[in-house]
Design an enzyme around this catalytic site. Structure first.
Site, PDB file in Angstrom:
ATOM      1  N   LYS A 295       0.840  -1.186   0.000  1.00 24.02           N
ATOM      2  CA  LYS A 295       0.000   0.000   0.000  1.00 24.02           C
ATOM      3  C   LYS A 295       0.883   1.247   0.000  1.00 24.02           C
ATOM      4  O   LYS A 295       1.868   1.323   0.739  1.00 24.02           O
ATOM      5  CB  LYS A 295      -0.910  -0.003   1.229  1.00 24.02           C
ATOM      6  CG  LYS A 295      -2.123   0.891   1.114  1.00 24.02           C
ATOM      7  CD  LYS A 295      -3.080   0.645   2.270  1.00 24.02           C
ATOM      8  CE  LYS A 295      -4.360   1.456   2.100  1.00 24.02           C
ATOM      9  NZ  LYS A 295      -5.301   1.226   3.208  1.00 24.02           N
ATOM     10  N   GLU A 381     -18.289  -6.072  11.614  1.00 26.84           N
ATOM     11  CA  GLU A 381     -19.204  -5.340  12.482  1.00 26.84           C
ATOM     12  C   GLU A 381     -20.189  -6.267  13.184  1.00 26.84           C
ATOM     13  O   GLU A 381     -20.536  -6.042  14.349  1.00 26.84           O
ATOM     14  CB  GLU A 381     -19.965  -4.288  11.667  1.00 26.84           C
ATOM     15  CG  GLU A 381     -19.118  -3.118  11.207  1.00 26.84           C
ATOM     16  CD  GLU A 381     -18.345  -3.391   9.927  1.00 26.84           C
ATOM     17  OE1 GLU A 381     -17.567  -2.515   9.513  1.00 26.84           O
ATOM     18  OE2 GLU A 381     -18.529  -4.494   9.348  1.00 26.84           O
ATOM     19  N   ARG A 409     -24.344  -2.664   9.033  1.00 24.44           N
ATOM     20  CA  ARG A 409     -23.952  -4.037   8.706  1.00 24.44           C
ATOM     21  C   ARG A 409     -24.165  -4.995   9.876  1.00 24.44           C
ATOM     22  O   ARG A 409     -24.187  -6.213   9.680  1.00 24.44           O
ATOM     23  CB  ARG A 409     -22.482  -4.057   8.273  1.00 24.44           C
ATOM     24  CG  ARG A 409     -22.217  -3.233   7.014  1.00 24.44           C
ATOM     25  CD  ARG A 409     -20.733  -2.933   6.838  1.00 24.44           C
ATOM     26  NE  ARG A 409     -19.937  -4.113   6.600  1.00 24.44           N
ATOM     27  CZ  ARG A 409     -19.566  -4.540   5.399  1.00 24.44           C
ATOM     28  NH1 ARG A 409     -19.915  -3.877   4.316  1.00 24.44           N
ATOM     29  NH2 ARG A 409     -18.826  -5.621   5.270  1.00 24.44           N
TER      30      ARG A 409
END
Length: 648
Positions: A295, A381, A409
């Site tokens: 990244k 979640e 979610r």
């Protein structure tokens, strides 16, 4: 000593300048693909430096983006980016380069993939772990004859290792393996999601390329072992003799029915091109390509940041220094983190739970002081909510900090595991209301409506950062039922902060200013705008009463009924969708027969539409929740065309 020449304002991109669409890439050699990737990376850095936005994720997939578009036939082949904050290079290559300066701005490009924006965005996303399910849906639609006018070719999902940790990704892989449809999943393994990934999956993925001697391609061309990074080549050759019968690289995915290919170097264009071409030519069922990426790749300021440049304001390209407007007020997020830490000093039952967003929620502040009482469950979640329920049932005081849009979610768990059992989980709902540049996918529009209909839930919304401090203390003391505090993104209003948090009386609001004829009943931070509206009305002869509800549930019935009986007009104001606070107030008024007396009741809420990205101020103008809109609502309710002749 030679000085370095200044970096040009805009990078030279001679090959990229020839690419109007992916079709222009199909005849490129591997060397040209490498050059294009270099130019695309420079263009992405330059573009984001001018607008701000997501940077690190896109830099990590530049080579993947080039290779996939060059080898597959998009948009006939469906390329689906998970979360899609890495899609900026993809947008540049798919005909949107000239609009990149509008990204995340009003009437501009979305910061995520969006179906209405381009045929190269077959599926919109901004939340994680949806890509494999969607790609499998496309694959089944293809085989059943869907979209006969255009047809559907290969279906490719690109998903990160952080997103892969979510249960939905495994549900989709399990189903894909069972259906045995031709489907290509690229696992973009950059060893981190927004925050460093947690859990057994990340450990497993790390072990695959850090220590295991057996790494070979499944469903790839003969001799493909030579495409592996050098550290893996000898191990792959010796594998059958040394580790026969042992659990080895790819087994987990193969047990789910996928042919496993990798791991490969996601920045090596030779490897990428050969593997993708082989898979395209030979795959028959579901295939997972495990690509190792970095990244922020290729831009040192991003590589050196802890979050690898996940999100950034406008910045100087040579230094990476961001241009952020200073604020004299603390952010609501930091106020939560600091207040919870202070409370944790004297209450060892307090624990903090977040779902892959410790920095974004302020849980990192608490975690720095109390690491053993801080839990980042990853992009999960649903698990985070039920884990918090278990903590509460076990005698702890969990503060479950999740963005409003992400808490959606875990809604079934909120109902089934928390509310029905009256477990005292304290939900700290960050990014409530409209959030600006991230647009509709990240707006916290619905939490009042989806929580206030649950029995025995306490729901609070602070009008400023000082109120937030007191509401956190209030939630700490609620041990017999669930509670939630919703607060916005960004800085507070600059009010004086209390030295010691004070618990509020449950379900009691406050009268902020006394007036006549008109009463504003505000829930949350729109109270600042209400004050502006009141000043405008006062200048025209109408001095309204201003009340701060503080609680969406339980309602302060005495205060609300008093306001309704003593004023001609009662207007509720909230940063939430239809069906929230105003609806509950209307129900209360109807049950008590207040409307029979002729009260003019109006409810100002977010409109019944999804609002695209813009600045927060622009979004609230679209929503009709500005001071001007409040004045107009009063004028309409009183049937006044001009206010000059009216006196309170």
């Amino acid at each position: 000593m030679k000085t370095r020449p200044p970096m040009p304002e805009k990078p030279a991109t001679p090959l990229l300048d020839r690419i109007a669409s992916p079709a222009d890439m199909r005849g490129l050699s591997v060397a040209e693909m490498r050059q294009l990737a270099d130019e695309l990376r420079a263009e992405t850095i330059y573009s984001v430096s001018k607008t701000g936005g997501h940077l690190g994720a896109g830099l990590g997939v530049v080579e993947l983006t080039v290779a996939i578009h060059a080898i597959f036939d998009t948009p006939h082949d469906k390329l689906i980016w998970d979360v899609s904050h890495q899609c900026y290079p993809h947008k540049i290559l798919t005909g949107r380069r000239d609009r990149m300066t509008s990204i995340r701005q009003k009437d501009g490009l979305s910061g995520f993939t969006k179906r209405t924006e381009s045929p190269y965005d077959p599926f919109g996303a901004a939340h994680s772990s949806t890509s494999i399910s969607a790609a499998l849906g496309f694959a089944v639609a293809r085989d059943l004859g869907g979209s006969p006018e255009n047809g559907i070719g290969d279906c490719i999902a690109v998903i990160g290792d952080g997103a892969m940790s979510a249960g939905m990704a495994f549900e989709a892989m399990n189903n894909a393996g069972h259906l045995n449809k031709r489907l290509i999943v690229v696992l973009n393994d950059n060893e981190m999601s927004i925050a460093p990934p947690v859990g057994a999956l990340s450990t497993y993925l790390s072990r695959l390329y850090a220590g295991e001697p057996f790494q070979e391609f499944k469903a790839a061309a003969k001799g493909a072992v030579r495409l592996l990074p050098p550290p893996f080549q000898e191990g792959a050759r010796r594998a059958k003799e040394m580790l026969k019968g042992m659990t080895v690289g790819g087994t987990m995915f193969e047990e789910l029915g996928f042919s496993y290919v990798g791991p490969i170097d996601g920045h090596d264009m030779d490897q990428l091109a050969q593997v993708l071409r082989t898979v395209k030519a030979r795959a028959t069922g579901p295939v997972l390509i495990h690509a190792i990426t970095r990244k922020g790749k290729g831009y040192r300021p991003a590589e050196e940041r802890d979050d690898k440049g996940h999100a950034t304001a406008k910045f100087d390209v040579p230094t990476g220094k961001q241009h952020k407007a200073p604020s004299n007020a603390p952010s609501y997020t930091s106020v939560f983190g600091k207040t919870l830490t202070k409370l944790g000093e004297t209450d060892d039952k307090i624990v903090a739970v977040t779902a892959a967003m410790p920095d974004g929620t302020g849980v990192d502040i608490f975690g720095a002081r109390f690491p053993s009482r801080t839990f980042d469950v990853g992009i999960a979640e649903q698990h985070g909510v039920t884990f918090s329920a278990g903590l509460a049932a076990g005698g702890m005081r969990p503060f479950c900090a999740i963005y409003s849009t992400f808490l959606q979610r875990g809604y079934d768990q909120v109902v089934h595991d928390v509310a029905i059992q009256r477990l005292p989980v304290r939900f700290m709902i960050d990014r409530a209301g409209l959030v600006g540049a991230d647009g509709a996918t990240h707006a916290g529009s619905f939490d009042i409506a989806y929580l206030a209909n649950l029995p025995d839930f306490v729901i609070m919304a602070p009008s400023d950062e000082a109120e937030l401090v007191n509401m956190i203390e209030t939630a700490r003391g609620i041990d017999d039922r669930p509670s939630a505090v919703r607060y916005p993104r960004g800085a507070g209003v600059g009010t004086e902060m209390p030295e010691t948090p004070t618990a509020l009386e449950i379900g009691k609001g406050r009268i902020v200013a006394e007036g006549k004829r008109v009463a504003f009943l505000s829930l949350g931070p729109r109270l600042t705008e209400v004050h502006k509206a009141a000043e405008m009305l006062t200048a025209k002869g109408i001095t309204p009463t201003i009340a701060d509800a503080r609680f969406a549930k339980p309602l302060d019935e005495d205060m609300i009924l008093k306001l309704a009986r003593e004023h001609e007009v009662l207007i509720t104001i909230e940063e939430g969708a239809i069906g929230g606070f105003g609806s509950h107030v209307a129900q209360l008024l109807a049950e008590n027969g207040v409307f029979d007396s002729g009260l003019k009741f109006r409810s100002m809420v977010l409109p019944d539409t999804f609002i695209d990205q813009a600045t927060p101020d622009q979004m609230y103008e679209v929503a009709g929740l500005t001071a001007d809109d409040m004045v107009a609502k009063v004028m309409s309710a009183l049937d006044i065309s001009t206010l000059g002749s009216q006196r309170a």
